[in-house]
Write an enzyme that holds these catalytic residues in place. Sequence first.
Site, PDB file in Angstrom:
ATOM      1  N   LYS A  37      -5.843   6.029  11.260  1.00 55.83           N
ATOM      2  CA  LYS A  37      -5.792   6.434   9.854  1.00 55.83           C
ATOM      3  C   LYS A  37      -6.676   7.646   9.564  1.00 55.83           C
ATOM      4  O   LYS A  37      -6.264   8.558   8.878  1.00 55.83           O
ATOM      5  CB  LYS A  37      -6.274   5.276   8.973  1.00 55.83           C
ATOM      6  CG  LYS A  37      -5.345   4.082   8.966  1.00 55.83           C
ATOM      7  CD  LYS A  37      -5.904   3.025   8.038  1.00 55.83           C
ATOM      8  CE  LYS A  37      -5.093   1.747   8.099  1.00 55.83           C
ATOM      9  NZ  LYS A  37      -5.690   0.696   7.275  1.00 55.83           N
ATOM     10  N   GLU A  60     -10.849  -1.668   7.382  1.00 51.73           N
ATOM     11  CA  GLU A  60     -10.689  -0.206   7.397  1.00 51.73           C
ATOM     12  C   GLU A  60     -10.370   0.316   5.998  1.00 51.73           C
ATOM     13  O   GLU A  60     -10.828   1.388   5.614  1.00 51.73           O
ATOM     14  CB  GLU A  60      -9.590   0.201   8.389  1.00 51.73           C
ATOM     15  CG  GLU A  60     -10.035   0.109   9.844  1.00 51.73           C
ATOM     16  CD  GLU A  60      -9.053   0.764  10.793  1.00 51.73           C
ATOM     17  OE1 GLU A  60      -8.886   1.990  10.710  1.00 51.73           O
ATOM     18  OE2 GLU A  60      -8.446   0.040  11.612  1.00 51.73           O
ATOM     19  N   HIS A  97     -12.853   2.782   2.736  1.00 50.22           N
ATOM     20  CA  HIS A  97     -12.470   3.930   1.903  1.00 50.22           C
ATOM     21  C   HIS A  97     -12.902   3.780   0.445  1.00 50.22           C
ATOM     22  O   HIS A  97     -12.771   4.710  -0.335  1.00 50.22           O
ATOM     23  CB  HIS A  97     -10.941   4.121   1.940  1.00 50.22           C
ATOM     24  CG  HIS A  97     -10.424   4.653   3.238  1.00 50.22           C
ATOM     25  ND1 HIS A  97     -10.487   5.986   3.575  1.00 50.22           N
ATOM     26  CD2 HIS A  97      -9.833   4.029   4.285  1.00 50.22           C
ATOM     27  CE1 HIS A  97      -9.951   6.154   4.780  1.00 50.22           C
ATOM     28  NE2 HIS A  97      -9.546   4.987   5.223  1.00 50.22           N
TER      29      HIS A  97
END
Length: 331
Positions: A124, A194, A198
């Site tokens: 990503k 993950e 962010h």
Amino acid sequence: MMSTDKVIRVGVLGFGGLGQAAARVLEPKIEMKWVAVADRKGYAYNETGLDGDACIAACRDKGSVGYVQPYGMLASNSIQELLAKANTDGYFLALPNLPNTFMADVARMFIQSGWRGVLVDALKRTSAVEQLLQLRGELQAAGITYMTGCGATPGLLTAAAALAAQSYAEIHSVKITFGVGIANWEAYRATIREDIAHLPGYNVEKARAMSDAEVEMLLEKTNGILALENMEHADDIMLELAGICSRDRVSVGGVVDTRNPKKPLSTHVKVTGRTFEGKISTHTFTLGDETSMAANVCGPAFGYLKAGIALHRRGIYGLFTAAEVMPQFVK
């Protein structure tokens, strides 16, 4: 050693939610055979093919594919041991990229092992792909064809943007918006961590260090919803490398519902640009709401693996992204 017969022998590294979905995706395929798998505690290899049900059951009941009888082995260096033993054409790296250097470290391990073949990831983060770019020369010299950013986003949607861009003389913006619905976050622990990395106030290290209870507390506060904006997503560097637009014109965000399999919104990419006649227009490519995250990640990953095999058999090695090469459909 890569086989020259039609059936591509595939390994899956990592056997969480994505790895298990990958096994299911491969089950009906006739052009690919799933022969190897590794998780943190062990591995399984059978050159005539692995049984998805048996591997998933071993993971669920005992915590590792190493317990699969009679092909499983418990091992602390499971990937290295599997590499030394297994005869494979390619691997899907369904591994959590936590810490952010992990995928590059795995690539280095493949380079040092002397293995030759095709690797595919669904990375990503832009910074993770930048680390792989530094290994381009080493991958090429090692006879490895590495396909990076080949999931849904980056991946399927990045490739769609690269195609949509062809209508325009200049690209003004690429906006990717995703909706993900999963019934239970624990099936995709690494993916959710993950995503948490962010969020404002979080980073990769902080998300990685969170206990399951701490993740539960965060999700309790947000009613199971993760709203993500202006993510560090490798779609930007991939479209820049492909010469489509500068990375600052690419934005990625979305909503993840960790308590409901129905997507909170439709996943789509909007490409806005100016045509040669001077008209400003937008192309929109929308994924069907019924397609799961797993379907939109694993399907493209194996399509790119097949494309990578075609390149490898022609002696073309090195690093490629989903925006540079068309995936090939796996029958």
